[in-house]
Design an enzyme around this catalytic site. Structure first.
Site, PDB file in Angstrom:
ATOM      1  CB  CYS A   1      -8.996 -28.848   9.644  1.00 46.09           C
ATOM      2  SG  CYS A   1     -10.134 -26.991  10.586  1.00 46.09           S
TER       3      CYS A   1
ATOM      4  CG  ASP B   1      -0.211   0.051   2.433  1.00 49.35           C
ATOM      5  OD1 ASP B   1       1.036   0.112   2.819  1.00 49.35           O
ATOM      6  OD2 ASP B   1      -0.861  -0.187   3.469  1.00 49.35           O
ATOM      7  CB  SER B   2       0.285   4.820  -1.108  1.00 51.78           C
ATOM      8  OG  SER B   2      -0.776   4.989  -0.112  1.00 51.78           O
TER       9      SER B   2
ATOM     10  CB  CYS C   1      -6.145 -25.693   6.757  1.00 51.63           C
ATOM     11  SG  CYS C   1      -6.920 -25.739   8.623  1.00 51.63           S
TER      12      CYS C   1
ATOM     13  CG  HIS D   1      -9.465 -22.805  10.292  1.00 52.34           C
ATOM     14  ND1 HIS D   1      -9.830 -24.031   9.601  1.00 52.34           N
ATOM     15  CD2 HIS D   1     -10.261 -22.011  10.655  1.00 52.34           C
ATOM     16  CE1 HIS D   1     -11.052 -23.805   9.481  1.00 52.34           C
ATOM     17  NE2 HIS D   1     -11.412 -22.830   9.945  1.00 52.34           N
TER      18      HIS D   1
ATOM     19  CG  ASP E   1      -5.927  -6.081   1.514  1.00 55.13           C
ATOM     20  OD1 ASP E   1      -6.083  -5.154   0.896  1.00 55.13           O
ATOM     21  OD2 ASP E   1      -5.422  -5.508   2.846  1.00 55.13           O
TER      22      ASP E   1
ATOM     23  CB  CYS F   1     -11.479 -27.116   7.098  1.00 54.70           C
ATOM     24  SG  CYS F   1     -10.026 -25.996   6.923  1.00 54.70           S
TER      25      CYS F   1
END
Lengths: 375, 375
Positions: free
Chosen positions: A309, A93-94, A306, A335, A265, A304
């Site tokens: 999990c 970002d700026s 991941c 997760h 984001d 899930c």
């Protein structure tokens, strides 16, 4: 090989889009959710774990990195990719959003912003030119125009701020020197549809390789956010990626893609993870610190895939939380990041298959039913 | 398949040994260094990262797990391996060391120890029988006899404590009911060679499948530690593994193996990692917080093959430390654990190749030169 910073639109399903944005550090498949590495690290997660999560894009914050360790130091170390050991695309970002969040620690004029550091109170100044110079030092693939992000409901202030944001967008563009970074413009205008339309038209006229919508998810209602997207995205060019900054929840991602957004984001998944809270696929959240989880042998979410999990019970995760073990932040963040990244992949597949409407429907029904209950 | 809890001695090089201890969760190749997972987690490290570190054995603390989340809860959850998602061998201590470290919060009698929890002041009691019952609930592959670990220099107190430790060793053995756990005895006796010899003979007579040396690395000199090892290990049976508890540094591991030790554990590598300090192969330590590392593009150790050294500069690690990012504890702990685990592997290879003397010499020379300088 496709030219860098071109955007291949692979499929459009109503307003939802699936595409590929080409960058010097590889292709970004959209829709994409970017984990936030504020200080050149996604909190509690290693780059190897981000790799396993298949994160397609990371965000880092110029304001924080300028203050510590310094953008010039990072340039000396070979740039952000090398410094933080991330070989895939990065977006910075700026610095504007953080600076404007400093409240009475900053003073705005038409040229830029003077502010006092949240770390040590020292005085600094950001301008569009310095924001680009810092981002060129950091060396991300996607960099952002310097903009002003005002409180979204004050009309007069939003008009003033928008004039600065537009002037700063032109100055950001003029200041840019590197050819291997894509500079995105940012649409502002608070919750006011006419200001948003005016901003979208102006920013579009500058022909950035990508366009962002800023100043949302800063306290306005969900209806206001969606109304702004409904005004802005039809104006933005369809052959360039659209980035909704600082968003968000699973529901926000669905609603964003439904309105033609490609990039998101947010700090939410990792912040929730450090606060013992996890997304569950059904659309809610669990606070794993609660006593009923003490003997719960189930994973957070049985569906899930991941690492967390696949490996750990809610009982173990609650134990880590109660025992104040750092591993809880890591496992819960994994997760939560997986949930959003997997959601963007599932949306992408649904769009490519021409069934995004059916994919989104249960989410929207749930949301409508919730809104009816609470209205 | 080899019978569980047998120890195959593969090679002996002077007094250094290379062997394989067979457990229900796989073979432990010795010499081995066990990372410590006090509360059923090695602080800041995931089981996947421990797997990548090729940790052959983990230690967990019965005192801490008894208090939180409770050994019975862990038994309900299927035992420690399942609870913490670690499929390789685990060792639990008896809780004795932590309880005796509580100082005036505990009271000893010949039957056991009554103490107040460091968490909430509540009163609890450990006996040899309860220490075994708790360890049976936890379900580690190697469990430890309940022993008393006194201040090492008081003769009279060490005599008294040793009588209790020996009686408790017999009671621990009698209390054991599970066939899938190996109970190790523990030699005590402070810094007194005759007490240590007496203890080693008594513990050996009980025919445990492995023997440990406790009460070292608790404030005595290096010379005292080495003298105790020189007395004890020749008495312990050579066909059973020997475990030096709570040790240590790279130098301590070399000196231990040189004196016939097979198994080590210590919180040092992870504790140093959380305190910004790393081992360097040359034998020293670096405090990465120091300013000279701010622009240091080198890894911690150019010869190290750990994830941290393969991926990150000292400059980045220092930035994480200064910015108070959790990832620093993870990355520094990975490096420190790798250093000790790799050292045990290198020692093992040297022993199998019959060149342990040459391998150890530079370490011992460095130590002697350091001792000459400081004496």
């Amino acid at each position: 090989m496709a030219q860098v910073f071109t955007f291949d639109l692979e499929a459009v399903d109503q307003r939802a889009r699936a595409g590929i944005f080409h960058t010097p550090h590889g292709d970004i498949h959209t829709p994409v959710f970017a984990p936030v590495g504020t200080q050149a690290t996604v909190k509690a997660i290693s780059p190897a774990q981000l790799e396993e999560l298949d994160a397609g894009l990371l965000l880092a914050n110029t304001y924080h990195l300028y203050l510590r360790p310094g953008d010039e130091l990072i340039a000396e170390m070979g740039g952000l990719h090398s410094f933080m050991h991330w070989s895939k695309p990065i977006l910075t970002d700026s610095g504007g959003f953080q600076v404007f969040s400093l409240g009475d620690r900053r003073e705005i004029d038409s040229d830029g912003v003077t502010f006092r550091s949240h770390l040590d109170g020292s005085t600094h100044r950001f301008t569009p030119e310095s924001a680009i110079a810092m981002q060129e030092n950091l060396g991300a693939d996607i960099i952002m125009a310097f903009d002003e992000c005002p409180e979204p409901h004050e009309r007069a202030y939003n008009e003033e701020a928008l004039a600065r944001t537009h002037s700063w967008a032109e100055r950001s563009l003029a200041a840019k020197t590197r050819g291997d970074q894509a500079l995105f413009g940012i649409v502002q205008g608070g919750v006011f549809p006419d200001l948003r339309a005016q901003s979208a038209e102006f920013i579009t006229s500058l022909d950035f390789p990508g366009n962002a919508i800023g100043g949302l998810s800063v306290g306005e209602s969900k209806a206001d956010m969606q109304a702004v997207l409904d005004v802005v995205t039809p104006i933005l060019p369809s052959d360039k990626p659209r980035y909704l900054m600082g968003v968000g929840t699973p529901e926000d991602l669905i609603n964003g893609v439904l309105r033609g957004i490609d990039i998101f984001d947010c700090v939410l998944p990792t912040r929730l993870g450090r606060n013992n809270t996890v997304f569950v696929r059904a659309g809610g959240r669990l606070s794993l610190k609660n006593a009923p989880f003490a003997r719960d042998q189930n994973p957070i979410d049985a569906d899930c895939t991941c690492y967390t999990c696949r490996s750990f019970s809610r009982a173990y995760l609650r134990h880590l939380i109660i025992a104040k073990e750092m591993l809880s932040a890591t496992l819960l963040s994994i997760h939560n990041l997986h949930t959003l990244i997997q959601l963007t992949k599932d949306m992408r597949t649904a769009i490519l298959d021409g069934r995004f409407g059916a994919f989104a429907k249960p989410w929207l029904d749930k949301e409508n039913s919730h809104q009816e209950k609470t209205s």
